[in-house]
Design an enzyme around this catalytic site. Structure first.
Site, PDB file in Angstrom:
ATOM      1  N   GLY A 179       0.913  -0.757   0.501  1.00  0.00           N
ATOM      2  CA  GLY A 179       0.384  -0.401   0.021  1.00  0.00           C
ATOM      3  C   GLY A 179       1.174   1.538  -0.162  1.00  0.00           C
ATOM      4  O   GLY A 179       0.204   2.217   0.884  1.00  0.00           O
ATOM      5  N   ASP A 211      -3.397  -7.506  -4.677  1.00  0.00           N
ATOM      6  CA  ASP A 211      -4.097  -6.805  -3.996  1.00  0.00           C
ATOM      7  C   ASP A 211      -3.815  -8.043  -3.052  1.00  0.00           C
ATOM      8  O   ASP A 211      -3.242  -9.461  -2.852  1.00  0.00           O
ATOM      9  CB  ASP A 211      -5.102  -7.810  -4.393  1.00  0.00           C
ATOM     10  CG  ASP A 211      -6.146  -7.568  -3.275  1.00  0.00           C
ATOM     11  OD1 ASP A 211      -6.226  -7.596  -2.528  1.00  0.00           O
ATOM     12  OD2 ASP A 211      -7.739  -8.311  -3.625  1.00  0.00           O
ATOM     13  N   VAL A 212      -3.134  -7.718  -1.231  1.00  0.00           N
ATOM     14  CA  VAL A 212      -2.777  -8.091  -0.267  1.00  0.00           C
ATOM     15  C   VAL A 212      -3.532  -9.088  -0.151  1.00  0.00           C
ATOM     16  O   VAL A 212      -2.681 -10.266   0.928  1.00  0.00           O
ATOM     17  CB  VAL A 212      -1.829  -7.617   0.336  1.00  0.00           C
ATOM     18  CG1 VAL A 212      -1.426  -6.273  -0.439  1.00  0.00           C
ATOM     19  CG2 VAL A 212      -2.672  -6.398   1.287  1.00  0.00           C
ATOM     20  N   ALA A 264     -10.587  -5.004  14.737  1.00  0.00           N
ATOM     21  CA  ALA A 264     -11.530  -6.291  15.348  1.00  0.00           C
ATOM     22  C   ALA A 264      -9.532  -6.525  14.219  1.00  0.00           C
ATOM     23  O   ALA A 264      -8.412  -7.654  14.987  1.00  0.00           O
ATOM     24  CB  ALA A 264     -11.795  -7.173  14.920  1.00  0.00           C
ATOM     25  N   SER A 280       1.573   3.740  -2.477  1.00  0.00           N
ATOM     26  CA  SER A 280       0.756   4.534  -3.065  1.00  0.00           C
ATOM     27  C   SER A 280       0.595   6.083  -2.694  1.00  0.00           C
ATOM     28  O   SER A 280       0.581   7.526  -3.283  1.00  0.00           O
ATOM     29  CB  SER A 280      -0.129   4.297  -4.571  1.00  0.00           C
ATOM     30  OG  SER A 280      -1.625   3.254  -3.562  1.00  0.00           O
ATOM     31  N   ARG A 281      -0.466   6.177  -1.607  1.00  0.00           N
ATOM     32  CA  ARG A 281      -0.777   6.962  -1.484  1.00  0.00           C
ATOM     33  C   ARG A 281      -0.684   7.295   0.606  1.00  0.00           C
ATOM     34  O   ARG A 281       0.271   6.270   1.145  1.00  0.00           O
ATOM     35  CB  ARG A 281      -2.204   7.003  -1.221  1.00  0.00           C
ATOM     36  CG  ARG A 281      -2.598   7.148  -2.604  1.00  0.00           C
ATOM     37  CD  ARG A 281      -3.989   6.808  -2.875  1.00  0.00           C
ATOM     38  NE  ARG A 281      -5.221   5.679  -2.907  1.00  0.00           N
ATOM     39  CZ  ARG A 281      -5.683   6.041  -1.987  1.00  0.00           C
ATOM     40  NH1 ARG A 281      -6.031   6.835  -0.377  1.00  0.00           N
ATOM     41  NH2 ARG A 281      -6.687   4.828  -1.764  1.00  0.00           N
ATOM     42  N   TYR A 331     -12.379  -2.743  11.646  1.00  0.00           N
ATOM     43  CA  TYR A 331     -11.506  -2.006  11.280  1.00  0.00           C
ATOM     44  C   TYR A 331     -10.327  -3.113  12.616  1.00  0.00           C
ATOM     45  O   TYR A 331      -9.193  -3.026  13.131  1.00  0.00           O
ATOM     46  CB  TYR A 331     -11.804  -0.882  11.533  1.00  0.00           C
ATOM     47  CG  TYR A 331     -10.139  -0.011  10.699  1.00  0.00           C
ATOM     48  CD1 TYR A 331      -9.601  -0.606   9.466  1.00  0.00           C
ATOM     49  CD2 TYR A 331      -9.496   0.879  11.910  1.00  0.00           C
ATOM     50  CE1 TYR A 331      -8.101   0.415   9.504  1.00  0.00           C
ATOM     51  CE2 TYR A 331      -8.733   1.598  11.765  1.00  0.00           C
ATOM     52  CZ  TYR A 331      -7.717   1.444  10.445  1.00  0.00           C
ATOM     53  OH  TYR A 331      -6.663   1.861  10.285  1.00  0.00           O
ATOM     54  N   LYS A 349      -7.000  -4.729  13.395  1.00  0.00           N
ATOM     55  CA  LYS A 349      -5.902  -3.946  13.948  1.00  0.00           C
ATOM     56  C   LYS A 349      -5.705  -4.296  15.257  1.00  0.00           C
ATOM     57  O   LYS A 349      -4.464  -4.432  15.709  1.00  0.00           O
ATOM     58  CB  LYS A 349      -6.196  -2.292  13.976  1.00  0.00           C
ATOM     59  CG  LYS A 349      -6.145  -1.749  13.047  1.00  0.00           C
ATOM     60  CD  LYS A 349      -5.406  -1.730  11.635  1.00  0.00           C
ATOM     61  CE  LYS A 349      -5.346  -1.025  10.292  1.00  0.00           C
ATOM     62  NZ  LYS A 349      -3.720  -1.265   9.586  1.00  0.00           N
ATOM     63  N   ASN A 366       1.398  -2.268   5.188  1.00  0.00           N
ATOM     64  CA  ASN A 366       0.616  -0.745   5.216  1.00  0.00           C
ATOM     65  C   ASN A 366      -0.446  -1.230   4.891  1.00  0.00           C
ATOM     66  O   ASN A 366      -1.471  -0.595   5.098  1.00  0.00           O
ATOM     67  CB  ASN A 366       1.246   0.632   5.279  1.00  0.00           C
ATOM     68  CG  ASN A 366       1.031   1.688   5.029  1.00  0.00           C
ATOM     69  OD1 ASN A 366       0.959   1.750   5.799  1.00  0.00           O
ATOM     70  ND2 ASN A 366       0.793   1.995   3.590  1.00  0.00           N
TER      71      ASN A 366
END
Ligand code: NAP
Length: 248
Positions: free
Chosen positions: A13, A64-65, A158, A15-16, A156, A160, A91
């Site tokens: 991730g 796609d991870v 869960a 790119s941004r 989210y 993290k 990330n």
């Protein structure tokens, strides 16, 4: 391994946002910075230019991870070309917010698949190479809410919280091979992910931050660069909170 040695770095991730700042912070002459992204080719090109401006070489690919086979193909190709992976930063992350009682199964699955399974997928392949090398630095991006909880983000949070447990388990598995595995838990950072907040929501968040402001991607990247550096060689299994004091 010293800071100046040639190193092969992989950032998911990139790119941004925070990922781009991490790619830039880890770039230096002699470094090969590979990063992947989901669909934003123009943004990926901007990150590549930032890596090269910092003296490193950039390589990027749409991956796609959440797909175990896509990640294996991607990382095995890097290993074939570069021979090693020294640093892996997990990330890539997404949100699909909603209250528990209304949360769709697809939104639960998407967030767990990208954030948690994506981290597992990347670590699984990179760890095999790092074990052979007897060297590796893995840094997983969690979140302050993975520890504090946050209403409307059950999926989210869960994912993290899961990343923190995963980090500790794998840190114990890999420590004897001189591989460290740590997590960074950002607070509210100014990126596209938090860009939708209106002014009153932002003001409410800032009121909860002891340092009184939203963080910058570079402030996460600096801690990631520290964990990848020789200064952090004796740190493993830890979660470093970079949240302006939101969590103490
Ligand atoms: P962002 O600006 O939305 O960027 C997300 C990055 O992940 C993009 O590069 C995106 O690629 C990539 N990505 C998304 N899905 C992917 C997939 N399936 N496979 C590969 N790459 C994928 O997010 P951010 O704010 O920089 O967040 C970065 C990380 O920090 C995330 O793990 C996030 O959970 C965590 N975090 C952020 C904050 C915050 O306040 N911003 C706080 C705590 C933790 P595309 O550009 O192609 O879409």
């Amino acid at each position: 391994m010293t800071d100046s040695a040639e190193r092969v770095i992989v950032v998911s991730g990139g790119s941004r946002g925070i990922g781009r700042a991490i790619c830039t912070a880890l770039s230096a002459p002699g470094r090969m910075v590979h990063f992947n992204y989901n669909r934003n080719l123009d943004a990926a090109r901007t990150t590549a230019a930032a890596i090269e401006a910092a003296g490193g070489q950039a390589r990027f690919e749409e991956v796609d991870v959440a797909s175990e086979s896509a990640v294996a193909d991607y990382l095995n190709a890097i290993l074939k070309a570069s021979g090693r992976i020294d640093v892996l930063v997990n990330n890539a992350g997404i949100t699909r917010d909603g209250l528990l009682v209304r949360m769709k199964e697809a939104d639960w699955d998407a967030v767990l698949d990208v954030n948690l399974k994506g981290t597992f997928n990347c670590m699984k392949v990179a760890a095999k190479a790092m074990m052979k090398q007897r060297y590796g630095r893995i840094i997983n991006i969690s979140s302050v809410v993975g520890v504090s909880g946050n209403p409307g983000q059950a999926n989210y949070v869960a994912s993290k919280a899961g990343i923190i447990g995963l980090t500790k388990a794998v840190a114990r598995e890999l420590a004897s091979r001189n591989i460290t595995v740590n997590a960074v838990a950002p607070g509210y950072i100014d990126t596209d992910m938090t860009g939708d907040l209106n002014d009153s929501a932002k003001a409410a968040i800032i009121a909860e931050i002891p340092l009184g402001r939203i963080g910058k991607p570079e402030e996460i990247a600096g801690v990631v660069a520290f964990l990848a550096s020789p200064a952090a060689d004796y740190i493993t299994g830890q979660t470093i909170h970079v949240s302006g004091g939101m969590y103490m």
